[in-house]
Enzyme design. Structure first.
Site, PDB file in Angstrom:
ATOM      1  N   HIS A 181      27.686 -15.177 -47.337  1.00  0.00           N
ATOM      2  CA  HIS A 181      28.820 -14.134 -46.940  1.00  0.00           C
ATOM      3  C   HIS A 181      28.437 -13.392 -45.965  1.00  0.00           C
ATOM      4  O   HIS A 181      29.351 -13.192 -44.998  1.00  0.00           O
ATOM      5  CB  HIS A 181      28.970 -13.093 -48.186  1.00  0.00           C
ATOM      6  CG  HIS A 181      29.195 -13.539 -49.457  1.00  0.00           C
ATOM      7  ND1 HIS A 181      30.553 -14.231 -49.742  1.00  0.00           N
ATOM      8  CD2 HIS A 181      28.423 -13.823 -50.735  1.00  0.00           C
ATOM      9  CE1 HIS A 181      30.532 -14.692 -51.117  1.00  0.00           C
ATOM     10  NE2 HIS A 181      29.388 -14.510 -51.572  1.00  0.00           N
ATOM     11  N   ASP A 213      14.855 -17.167 -45.037  1.00  0.00           N
ATOM     12  CA  ASP A 213      13.677 -17.591 -45.973  1.00  0.00           C
ATOM     13  C   ASP A 213      14.143 -18.700 -46.877  1.00  0.00           C
ATOM     14  O   ASP A 213      14.013 -18.649 -48.047  1.00  0.00           O
ATOM     15  CB  ASP A 213      13.377 -16.477 -46.932  1.00  0.00           C
ATOM     16  CG  ASP A 213      14.117 -15.724 -47.784  1.00  0.00           C
ATOM     17  OD1 ASP A 213      13.892 -15.469 -48.960  1.00  0.00           O
ATOM     18  OD2 ASP A 213      15.497 -15.981 -47.330  1.00  0.00           O
TER      19      ASP A 213
END
Ligand code: RIB
Ligand code: CA
Length: 315
Positions: free
Chosen positions: A244, A10
């Site tokens: 990450h 998104d």
């Protein structure tokens, strides 16, 4: 061999950094970018994903439209104070307009088709609400045993929520999808707020990226104008949660993980919460699926890796 991945996103200021790292790293092969509502509306997610692949010189990577709202909950309001109304720090009108378009297929079908075409080889990398992942698992349950692993940004083991006291934004935005994904049975690696808070950056990071002088770094430099303003107003350092999930695939040696039972709350004020149980097995009173939770990162090495990969673009 590079790991085949589908990024579900998104975009999103942190999504932007994760996607650029993926597109500029040979350890992963981005088979497609599926889009979802979240930081702003789905149309922005699609346009921003197109901007990212085109800026990184990878217009060949298919961008795919996905869910515009959660499976059961009403549409969500987005996070304009964190990502700007357009999802890219209100810089969209200063950035190149997308030249391409999303492919005609929807995200759930694209995920199913791609996984079935490469059984055992595709890793799903959701870094937004995981609605598309849940829909794909329900559309074709056969993919669950054929997905290599799901490496997601979401949840929080021991540091509470960000979208609510208990819920991290991606899982809070569609807790029912989260329950489906976490109970599906495929291997899950969770890059949650625990590791997010171990990698907080200052203005020097923004300056270093902005000084790299290539189209990818120049794109981020524009978006970082908003980040600088927000850091001053909030007197905060900058987290990059989504990074990450991608960096773990590229350099797992930088990360510390722990295998723990985890379930998802879907109702009430803790909806979207990842309930992680650190108690010794003998103390647990029920069998709960275990996931690999990322708890820490070697921050300096990660920052160096990101700057090196972005700086090498176009060289
Ligand atoms: O909680 C952080 C997550 O929510 C990140 O994926 C960020 O982009 C937002 O989607
Ligand atoms: Ca995101």
């Amino acid at each position: 061999m590079p790991e085949k991945i589908i990024i579900d996103t998104d975009p999103g200021i942190d999504d932007m950094q994760a996607i650029f790292l993926a597109l500029l790293s040979t350890e992963v092969d981005v088979l497609g970018i599926t889009t979802v509502f979240g930081n702003s509306g789905l149309d922005n997610s699609v346009a921003n994903a197109l901007r990212l692949v085109e800026t990184a010189g990878r217009p060949d990577v298919p961008v795919v439209r996905g869910a515009s709202r959660p499976i059961l909950l009403p549409p969500r309001p987005g996070a304009p104070s964190i990502h700007g109304a357009d999802g890219l720090g209100n810089a969209a009108d200063r950035l190149p307009k997308p030249k391409g378009k999303a492919i005609g297929q929807n995200a759930a079908n694209f995920i199913v088709e791609t996984v079935l075409a490469h059984p055992g080889e595709v890793t799903l990398v959701p870094i937004g609400p995981i609605t598309n992942i849940a829909l794909a698992a329900r559309l074709e349950p056969a993919i669950i045993s054929k997905v290599k692993r799901v490496v997601l940004m979401g949840g929080s083991a021991f540091v509470g929520g960000n979208a609510s006291a208990a819920g991290e934004a991606n899982l809070y935005n569609d807790p029912h999808a989260a329950k489906i994904v976490f109970e599906a049975g495929w291997p899950i690696v969770m890059a949650g707020l625990d590791v997010t808070y171990r990698y907080l950056l200052g203005e020097d990071y923004l300056d270093l990226v902005s000084s790299l002088g290539n189209p990818v770094s120049d794109f981020m430099k524009e978006v970082f104008v908003f980040v600088r303003q927000r850091m001053i107003e909030w007197n905060s350092r900058e987290a990059v949660p989504d990074l990450h999930a991608v960096a773990y695939l590229i350099a797992p040696e930088l990360y510390t993980t722990r295998r723990l039972p985890c379930y998802i709350e879907t109702e009430g004020r803790t909806a979207g919460m990842t309930v992680v149980d650190p108690r010794p097995p003998a103390r647990r009173n029920e069998v709960i699926p275990e996931i690999d939770v990322i708890l820490d990162v070697h921050a300096e090495k990660l920052r160096g890796l990101f700057l090196q990969r972005i700086g090498a673009f176009g060289k």
